[in-house]
Design a protein around this motif. Structure first.
Motif, mmCIF file in Angstrom:
data_model
loop_
_atom_site.group_PDB
_atom_site.id
_atom_site.type_symbol
_atom_site.label_atom_id
_atom_site.label_comp_id
_atom_site.label_asym_id
_atom_site.label_seq_id
_atom_site.Cartn_x
_atom_site.Cartn_y
_atom_site.Cartn_z
ATOM 1 N N MET A 16 4.414 -54.427 28.976
ATOM 2 C CA MET A 16 5.195 -53.880 27.875
ATOM 3 C C MET A 16 4.825 -54.604 26.593
ATOM 4 O O MET A 16 4.671 -55.827 26.579
ATOM 5 C CB MET A 16 6.696 -54.049 28.131
ATOM 6 C CG MET A 16 7.563 -53.481 27.011
ATOM 7 S SD MET A 16 9.342 -53.621 27.364
ATOM 8 C CE MET A 16 10.026 -52.794 25.912
ATOM 9 N N THR A 17 4.648 -53.845 25.512
ATOM 10 C CA THR A 17 4.388 -54.433 24.208
ATOM 11 C C THR A 17 5.490 -54.019 23.250
ATOM 12 O O THR A 17 5.972 -52.889 23.280
ATOM 13 C CB THR A 17 3.026 -53.990 23.640
ATOM 14 O OG1 THR A 17 2.958 -52.556 23.596
ATOM 15 C CG2 THR A 17 1.880 -54.511 24.498
ATOM 16 N N VAL A 18 5.892 -54.962 22.396
ATOM 17 C CA VAL A 18 6.964 -54.724 21.427
ATOM 18 C C VAL A 18 6.470 -55.164 20.054
ATOM 19 O O VAL A 18 5.948 -56.277 19.902
ATOM 20 C CB VAL A 18 8.241 -55.503 21.788
ATOM 21 C CG1 VAL A 18 9.350 -55.195 20.787
ATOM 22 C CG2 VAL A 18 8.698 -55.172 23.208
ATOM 23 N N GLU A 19 6.644 -54.294 19.071
ATOM 24 C CA GLU A 19 6.248 -54.618 17.696
ATOM 25 C C GLU A 19 7.370 -54.259 16.742
ATOM 26 O O GLU A 19 8.193 -53.389 17.030
ATOM 27 C CB GLU A 19 4.973 -53.869 17.305
ATOM 28 C CG GLU A 19 3.757 -54.281 18.122
ATOM 29 C CD GLU A 19 2.491 -53.559 17.699
ATOM 30 O OE1 GLU A 19 1.431 -54.196 17.697
ATOM 31 O OE2 GLU A 19 2.577 -52.355 17.392
ATOM 32 N N GLY A 20 7.395 -54.947 15.605
ATOM 33 C CA GLY A 20 8.353 -54.651 14.550
ATOM 34 C C GLY A 20 7.686 -53.835 13.459
ATOM 35 O O GLY A 20 6.568 -54.151 13.032
ATOM 36 N N GLU A 21 8.371 -52.807 13.003
ATOM 37 C CA GLU A 21 7.798 -51.910 11.998
ATOM 38 C C GLU A 21 7.378 -52.657 10.738
ATOM 39 O O GLU A 21 6.357 -52.330 10.115
ATOM 40 C CB GLU A 21 8.830 -50.837 11.635
ATOM 41 C CG GLU A 21 8.348 -49.828 10.604
ATOM 42 C CD GLU A 21 9.423 -48.835 10.201
ATOM 43 O OE1 GLU A 21 9.076 -47.691 9.866
ATOM 44 O OE2 GLU A 21 10.623 -49.214 10.230
ATOM 45 N N ASN A 22 8.132 -53.697 10.346
ATOM 46 C CA ASN A 22 7.864 -54.409 9.095
ATOM 47 C C ASN A 22 7.312 -55.818 9.337
ATOM 48 O O ASN A 22 7.466 -56.691 8.479
ATOM 49 C CB ASN A 22 9.157 -54.500 8.272
ATOM 50 C CG ASN A 22 9.751 -53.139 7.985
ATOM 51 O OD1 ASN A 22 9.027 -52.165 7.755
ATOM 52 N ND2 ASN A 22 11.073 -53.044 7.992
ATOM 53 N N ASP A 23 6.675 -56.026 10.467
ATOM 54 C CA ASP A 23 6.160 -57.347 10.808
ATOM 55 C C ASP A 23 5.040 -57.744 9.844
ATOM 56 O O ASP A 23 4.013 -57.063 9.761
ATOM 57 C CB ASP A 23 5.638 -57.343 12.250
ATOM 58 C CG ASP A 23 5.421 -58.750 12.798
ATOM 59 O OD1 ASP A 23 5.142 -59.660 12.014
ATOM 60 O OD2 ASP A 23 5.532 -58.918 14.027
ATOM 61 N N ILE A 37 7.923 -49.683 19.382
ATOM 62 C CA ILE A 37 7.946 -50.162 18.001
ATOM 63 C C ILE A 37 9.381 -50.079 17.508
ATOM 64 O O ILE A 37 9.980 -49.005 17.503
ATOM 65 C CB ILE A 37 7.022 -49.334 17.092
ATOM 66 C CG1 ILE A 37 5.571 -49.437 17.565
ATOM 67 C CG2 ILE A 37 7.135 -49.815 15.647
ATOM 68 C CD1 ILE A 37 4.617 -48.569 16.764
ATOM 69 N N GLN A 38 9.939 -51.220 17.102
ATOM 70 C CA GLN A 38 11.315 -51.254 16.619
ATOM 71 C C GLN A 38 11.353 -50.978 15.111
ATOM 72 O O GLN A 38 10.761 -51.726 14.331
ATOM 73 C CB GLN A 38 11.942 -52.621 16.901
ATOM 74 C CG GLN A 38 13.338 -52.783 16.328
ATOM 75 C CD GLN A 38 14.328 -51.791 16.911
ATOM 76 O OE1 GLN A 38 14.391 -51.620 18.127
ATOM 77 N NE2 GLN A 38 15.096 -51.135 16.057
ATOM 78 N N PRO A 39 12.018 -49.906 14.705
ATOM 79 C CA PRO A 39 12.114 -49.610 13.271
ATOM 80 C C PRO A 39 12.923 -50.673 12.520
ATOM 81 O O PRO A 39 13.822 -51.307 13.078
ATOM 82 C CB PRO A 39 12.836 -48.254 13.231
ATOM 83 C CG PRO A 39 12.715 -47.693 14.616
ATOM 84 C CD PRO A 39 12.659 -48.877 15.529
ATOM 85 N N ASN A 40 12.555 -50.859 11.269
ATOM 86 C CA ASN A 40 13.357 -51.631 10.312
ATOM 87 C C ASN A 40 13.535 -53.107 10.660
ATOM 88 O O ASN A 40 14.548 -53.714 10.293
ATOM 89 C CB ASN A 40 14.740 -50.990 10.132
ATOM 90 C CG ASN A 40 14.658 -49.544 9.697
ATOM 91 O OD1 ASN A 40 13.876 -49.198 8.812
ATOM 92 N ND2 ASN A 40 15.443 -48.688 10.322
ATOM 93 N N ASN A 67 14.988 -61.737 17.761
ATOM 94 C CA ASN A 67 16.261 -62.348 17.409
ATOM 95 C C ASN A 67 17.053 -61.407 16.510
ATOM 96 O O ASN A 67 16.485 -60.538 15.857
ATOM 97 C CB ASN A 67 16.036 -63.676 16.675
ATOM 98 C CG ASN A 67 16.935 -64.773 17.179
ATOM 99 O OD1 ASN A 67 18.080 -64.530 17.561
ATOM 100 N ND2 ASN A 67 16.427 -66.002 17.192
ATOM 101 N N GLY A 68 18.355 -61.561 16.497
ATOM 102 C CA GLY A 68 19.186 -60.752 15.633
ATOM 103 C C GLY A 68 19.802 -59.545 16.327
ATOM 104 O O GLY A 68 19.632 -59.332 17.529
ATOM 105 N N SER A 69 20.507 -58.740 15.557
ATOM 106 C CA SER A 69 21.276 -57.629 16.118
ATOM 107 C C SER A 69 20.399 -56.547 16.731
ATOM 108 O O SER A 69 20.740 -55.973 17.772
ATOM 109 C CB SER A 69 22.170 -57.014 15.026
ATOM 110 O OG SER A 69 21.385 -56.535 13.949
ATOM 111 N N ARG A 70 19.254 -56.239 16.111
ATOM 112 C CA ARG A 70 18.368 -55.201 16.664
ATOM 113 C C ARG A 70 17.761 -55.665 17.989
ATOM 114 O O ARG A 70 17.571 -54.859 18.905
ATOM 115 C CB ARG A 70 17.267 -54.851 15.662
ATOM 116 C CG ARG A 70 17.791 -54.264 14.346
ATOM 117 C CD ARG A 70 18.343 -52.861 14.551
ATOM 118 N NE ARG A 70 18.928 -52.332 13.338
ATOM 119 C CZ ARG A 70 18.260 -51.722 12.369
ATOM 120 N NH1 ARG A 70 16.945 -51.586 12.474
ATOM 121 N NH2 ARG A 70 18.875 -51.258 11.310
#
Length: 429
Positions: free
Chosen positions: A350-357, A384-387, A395-398
């Motif tokens: 599994m790969t996870v990325e942040g939209e604004n990384d 891909i996690q938006p925002n 970390n954080g709420s998202r």
């Protein structure tokens, strides 16, 4: 010489730092009639800011002594599962009786998860929120990397190959069915460790690996740090970023990339933001906004606490990951042996990325799927996690509400697939 000069400068400002701390307490004293005046609050705030900027930040505490499972508070103890010279494998051991009460005595054991913390300046406690979100439904371990200035020369060298060896050893120690999750920098190392174990048909290879905001291929959507690593030749990093640890540290004479140099790099990338944050902190203290001031202190107690990395690990990482792109090029070597991500056939990915990384751009982590060509689609997931930026990936709420539940579901799916394969294998035999 720079390291020694830094230590001398820190010692030189110690009297002023101590005086500032005493002055702040004087102006806040209930026995001071001017304590609640605008001048008193401003003086105390200014001295507090000075003392905080000038002090040295020690390794933070975890501050985790329990978790909540199905509404039941479950105490936990942080134990050393394995202790090596350059890393300690920590186990967040939940109380068995309380866990049985919360889940029922006949409940299946929770998945075992190794969280691979980055060795890139900050301590593993930066992932406190990551651990906290995983604890209710998982048996959690984490890599707690050592500060190289405290490791004596007699312990030998520590490079990227040793890092991979540590990960393989930790996965084997935790046991069969382990899930491994790399946050940021250790993504390439974890992928390499999984590939080596898969090629060896190691019975203790992980059931799944999750790569989060990791620089698997930094040629995709290159960010400012990626570009800086590319623009400068390797000898520039050797000449400008590597210094010798002075006495009286246990690691005296070890060549390292010092934490204070890393910290300067962190701060210079967003200098305006940090200056404004400290000005806001001053205003919060003057206004008596204790909650906002406490949030500032908690953040910077963590952010400004840094460790040294060994020269060989830092330089090899710059060369292999950010300049030569050895892993995506199929040229990465582990102790003289080519690492083959294509050898992975039954480990979930599994790969996870942040939209604004702005550290690991979009596509850099996804590249792992292109390298692991033998993993069936059923065992692959890209999200891909938006925002969110880099920090928000773990970390954080998202992270808590959107990313972590997906990671947990993927791990359980991969575990079920692994169990099916074992059943079929046993039936065939």
């Amino acid at each position: 010489m720079l390291y020694t000069a830094y230590e001398l400068a820190y010692a030189a400002v110690a009297p002023a730092r101590i005086a500032a701390g005493m002055g702040a307490r004087f102006w806040r004293s209930p026995y001071n009639p001017a304590a609640e005046s605008w001048f008193g609050r401003s003086a105390a705030a200014a001295l507090d800011v000075f003392e905080n900027v000038m002090r040295r930040y020690p390794k933070p505490e975890w501050g985790l002594d329990s978790t909540v499972v199905n509404g039941v508070e479950v105490p936990l103890v942080i134990r050393e599962a394995v202790k090596e010279d350059f890393c300690t494998l920590l186990h967040f051991e939940r109380d068995a009786d309380a866990l049985a009460k919360a889940k029922g005595k006949d409940a299946e054991p929770d998945p075992k998860v190794l969280i691979v913390a980055p060795l890139s300046g900050h301590y593993a406690t930066l992932l406190r929120g990551t651990v906290e979100a995983m604890l209710p439904g998982h048996d959690v371990y984490i890599t707690d990397w050592a500060d190289a200035r405290h490791v004596p020369l007699s312990a030998g060298r520590f490079d990227l190959n040793d890092y991979i060896d540590y990960l393989i050893g930790f996965i084997r120690k935790i046991g069969p069915g382990t899930h491994a999750m790399a946050v940021c920098q250790p993504g390439p190392a974890l992928l390499a460790a999984a590939a080596v174990m898969a090629e060896d048909n190691d019975p203790l290879r992980p059931a799944s690996i999750t790569l989060m905001g990791s620089p698997i291929d930094t040629r995709r959507s290159p960010t400012v740090p990626n570009q800086l690593s590319q623009e400068r030749p390797l000898h520039w990093f050797e000449q400008n970023m590597i210094y010798t640890v002075p006495a009286p540290y246990a690691g005296a004479m070890r060549r390292v990339y010092p934490g204070f140099v890393q910290l300067y790099s962190f701060l210079s990338m967003n200098s305006d933001r940090h200056v404004n944050a400290h000005y806001d902190y001053f205003q919060h203290l003057v206004d008596g906004d204790g909650d906002s001031a406490e949030k500032h202190r908690n953040f910077y107690d963590e952010y400004l606490s840094v460790l040294d990395m060994t020269e060989e690990f830092y330089i090899q990482t710059i060369r292999e990951v950010f300049q030569e792109h050895s892993l995506p090029e199929g040229k990465f070597m582990h102790h003289g042996r080519r690492v083959k991500p294509e050898a992975i056939t039954d480990i979930g990915l599994m790969t996870v990325e942040g939209e604004n990384d702005d550290i690991s751009g979009i596509g850099q982590t996804q590249a792992a799927h292109d390298l692991c060509t033998s993993i069936p689609d059923a065992l692959k997931l890209d999200y891909i996690q938006p925002n969110v930026g880099h920090y928000g990936v773990f970390n954080g709420s998202r992270w808590r509400s959107e990313i972590q539940p997906r990671v947990a579901d993927f791990m359980r799916m991969a575990a079920k697939e692994a169990a099916k394969r074992e059943d079929l294998k046993a039936a065939a035999e």
